[in-house]
Design an enzyme around this catalytic site. Structure first.
Site, short mmCIF file in Angstrom:
data_model
loop_
_atom_site.label_atom_id
_atom_site.label_comp_id
_atom_site.label_asym_id
_atom_site.label_seq_id
_atom_site.Cartn_x
_atom_site.Cartn_y
_atom_site.Cartn_z
N GLU A 257 0.89 -1.17 0.00
CA GLU A 257 0.00 0.00 0.00
C GLU A 257 0.92 1.21 0.00
O GLU A 257 1.44 1.60 1.04
CB GLU A 257 -0.89 0.00 1.26
CG GLU A 257 -1.82 -1.19 1.37
CD GLU A 257 -2.97 -1.14 0.38
OE1 GLU A 257 -3.19 -0.10 -0.26
OE2 GLU A 257 -3.65 -2.17 0.25
N CYS A 291 -2.02 9.57 2.31
CA CYS A 291 -1.76 9.00 0.98
C CYS A 291 -2.89 9.35 -0.01
O CYS A 291 -2.66 9.39 -1.21
CB CYS A 291 -1.57 7.49 1.08
SG CYS A 291 -2.97 6.68 1.85
P1 NAD Z 1 8.30 4.96 4.45
O1 NAD Z 1 8.22 4.25 3.16
O2 NAD Z 1 9.51 5.78 4.73
O3 NAD Z 1 8.15 3.94 5.67
C1 NAD Z 1 7.11 2.98 5.75
C2 NAD Z 1 7.52 1.90 6.75
O4 NAD Z 1 8.63 1.20 6.20
C3 NAD Z 1 8.00 2.43 8.10
O5 NAD Z 1 7.75 1.46 9.10
C4 NAD Z 1 9.48 2.57 7.89
O6 NAD Z 1 10.23 2.57 9.08
C5 NAD Z 1 9.75 1.34 7.06
N1 NAD Z 1 10.96 1.45 6.26
C6 NAD Z 1 11.62 2.53 5.87
N2 NAD Z 1 12.72 2.19 5.16
C7 NAD Z 1 12.72 0.85 5.11
C8 NAD Z 1 13.56 -0.10 4.51
N3 NAD Z 1 14.63 0.23 3.80
N4 NAD Z 1 13.24 -1.38 4.67
C9 NAD Z 1 12.13 -1.74 5.35
N5 NAD Z 1 11.32 -0.88 5.92
C10 NAD Z 1 11.60 0.40 5.80
O7 NAD Z 1 6.96 5.83 4.56
P2 NAD Z 1 6.59 6.91 5.64
O8 NAD Z 1 7.38 8.15 5.41
O9 NAD Z 1 6.60 6.28 6.98
O10 NAD Z 1 5.04 7.16 5.24
C11 NAD Z 1 4.66 8.00 4.23
C12 NAD Z 1 4.41 7.24 2.95
O11 NAD Z 1 3.46 6.22 3.18
C13 NAD Z 1 3.78 8.13 1.87
O12 NAD Z 1 4.37 7.83 0.64
C14 NAD Z 1 2.33 7.73 1.90
O13 NAD Z 1 1.63 8.00 0.70
C15 NAD Z 1 2.44 6.28 2.18
N6 NAD Z 1 1.17 5.76 2.69
C16 NAD Z 1 0.44 4.93 1.89
C17 NAD Z 1 -0.79 4.46 2.33
C18 NAD Z 1 -1.63 3.52 1.50
O14 NAD Z 1 -2.52 2.89 2.05
N7 NAD Z 1 -1.41 3.39 0.21
C19 NAD Z 1 -1.26 4.84 3.59
C20 NAD Z 1 -0.49 5.69 4.37
C21 NAD Z 1 0.74 6.14 3.91
#
Ligand code: NAD
Length: 485
Positions: A257, A291
């Site tokens: 997602e 998002c």
């Molecule tokens: P992110 O991608 O930085 O992090 C998401 C999760 O993955 C966190 O737990 C983070 O610690 C972890 N993570 C980060 N780097 C990682 C790696 N290299 N390996 C494994 N895990 C890792 O996202 P964010 O900044 O926490 O959230 C914002 C993003 O999430 C935006 O792009 C937003 O659109 C998206 N989002 C999508 C939805 C959806 O349902 N489609 C919902 C909410 C947020």
């Protein structure tokens, strides 16, 4: 004392491993920053490799215990978790508002909604049946069984730390799986509060685990581990691609997602009052860190000036303050980094020809407050028109034909949410059928109810987290064919 005045003590967020709340075997921890004050509001334990190994071993044992509990009994235990979450919603929401910044009322809504999610999946778990398939001959008998896939590794973001995590945890548990959640280090307290409700509801120890630490180290360990059978992540496209690639290497199914860049098409026959009222509400929800946030506003030229001026008027009237002010419409951004990112995107848009209608800068006070920002006539080459801004910035540009608006809406690799405002059934049909998005809202904004599917297409990911199919992410279908002759 009103609910919004609930005081938050310094958060001491621990890891949940094998039913115990632990500080992490190496004793390392990270500081949590309150974005409304830029001051520490607690700390969160960091998992070491030994903790990861313990969490996986516990998840394996937890799976064996949980999967053997009949679905009706599992649903009762999950129902208890939902009840606990409702009882504790005020305290959990206070932590959420402090660590992430959103107004308390919105935090409370998020936590209460999470209880609905648990109840929905608890019921769905009772309905995971297989099929009986007539044989080609009378002496064969074929049937299918839906079985829990195994221990799940989940990764969730900071923008909705409770509601994003609960969809994965409740669905996996309802399917009979155990789950290890790697929650967001930026806002870990409310997520831990939610996980405590599962732990306290009487699930076998190890069936739910919670980790924080170095995200890449944790994903490298968990995704590669033989015991982990499924990976689910909500986050940015970049991280989603990294984790999905890793999962591919180890042949693990994934649910992704990911980010969006939602187009909004406001046609000349739209109800302008409705469109402005709904879109301002959605654009500045959670300070634009959503998002589904409406991002590229494409407005018919005939109503363009009127739309921009009304939108701006409402945006500047929003009250911006810390989440514990009951009057606040919008809180701070989640971190200083997000402020810098907004400043850079706004400066770039102006440089390439956009007009700043309001905002565009941080508030002159302590904390990560950024003004609601409206930019008009934004060229498509502006960075913000191509990258997910993830902040309180509305980018508006005019269109002459609906076909032209559709081309712009579909231009980017994202495909999560989209919005259409029109009173023509023909235009609505044309746009809803041709827009490349997992979700379309017509004359409305989304309310993300768990009974409806929630998913993206293109770079926004795959797999759905709501609706009747969501539990299938965590089930396998076993075919059994028998000679009965
Ligand atoms: P992110 O991608 O930085 O992090 C998401 C999760 O993955 C966190 O737990 C983070 O610690 C972890 N993570 C980060 N780097 C990682 C790696 N290299 N390996 C494994 N895990 C890792 O996202 P964010 O900044 O926490 O959230 C914002 C993003 O999430 C935006 O792009 C937003 O659109 C998206 N989002 C999508 C939805 C959806 O349902 N489609 C919902 C909410 C947020």
């Amino acid at each position: 004392m009103t609910e919004s005045q609930v005081s938050v003590e310094m958060l001491d967020v621990r890891l949940l491993i094998n039913g115990e709340w632990v500080s992490g075997s190496e004793g390392n921890r990270l500081t949590i920053i309150d974005p409304a004050t830029n001051s520490p509001c607690g700390h969160v334990a960091v998992a070491s490799e030994r903790d990861l190994a313990n969490a996986v071993a516990a998840a394996e044992e937890g799976f064996n215990a949980w999967r053997n509990i009949p679905p009706f009994q599992r649903a009762t235990i999950l129902g208890k978790a939902a009840t606990l979450l409702r009882e504790r919603a005020g305290d959990i929401a206070a932590d959420l508002s402090a660590e992430q910044g959103k107004p308390f009322a919105q935090a409370k809504h998020e936590v209460s909604g999470a209880a609905d999610v648990i109840e929905w999946f608890a019921e769905e778990g009772k309905r995971c049946f297989g099929q009986v398939i007539p044989g080609r001959t009378t002496d064969t008998h074929t049937l299918t069984r839906l079985e829990p896939i195994g221990p799940v590794a989940a990764f969730t973001p900071w923008n909705f730390p409770v509601s994003q995590a609960v969809k994965k945890v409740a669905a996996a548990l309802a399917a009979g799986c155990s789950i290890i959640l790697k929650g967001p280090e930026e806002a870990p307290g409310a997520c831990a509060g939610m996980m405590k409700c599962f732990a306290d509801a009487g699930l076998p120890s190890g069936s739910v685990g919670l980790l924080y630490g170095n995200p890449a180290e944790i994903s490298n360990y968990l995704v590669a581990h033989d015991s982990i059978r499924c990976v689910t992540l909500t986050g940015s496209v970049a991280v989603g691609k990294t984790v999905a690639s890793l999962a591919g290497r180890y042949m693990k199914p994934v649910v992704m997602e990911l980010g969006g860049h939602a187009p909004v098409i406001v046609c000349e026959d739209a109800d302008l009052d409705l469109a402005v009222e709904q879109l301002v509400k959605m654009k500045f929800l959670n300070a634009g860190q959503v998002c589904l946030s409406p991002t590229r506003f494409l407005v018919a030229r005939k109503i363009y000036d009127d739309f921009v001026s009304r939108f701006r008027e409402r945006a500047v009237a929003l009250k911006i303050d810390a989440g514990d002010n009951p009057e606040a419409d919008m809180g701070p951004l989640a971190s200083q980094r997000r402020i810098e990112s907004m400043e850079a995107l706004v400066a770039d848009a102006i440089e390439v020809g956009a007009t700043l209608k309001c905002g565009g800068q941080r508030l002159e006070r302590t904390g990560c407050f950024f003004m609601p920002t409206v930019l008009s006539n934004v060229p498509t080459e502006a960075r913000a028109m191509n990258e997910e801004p993830f902040g309180p910035v509305a980018l508006i540009r005019p269109f002459d034909t609906v076909e032209e608006a559709l081309v712009e809406a579909n231009r980017l690799p994202f495909g999560l949410a989209s919005y259409i405002f029109t009173n023509s059934i023909q235009t609505e049909a044309f746009l809803t059928e041709n827009i490349q998005a997992g979700m379309v809202a017509v004359n409305r904004i989304f309310s993300s109810n768990i009974e409806a599917p929630f998913s993206g297409v293109k770079d926004s990911g795959y797999g759905t987290e709501g609706g009747t199919f969501a539990i299938r992410n965590f089930l396998t279908e076993k075919m059994i064919t028998r000679f009965v002759g």
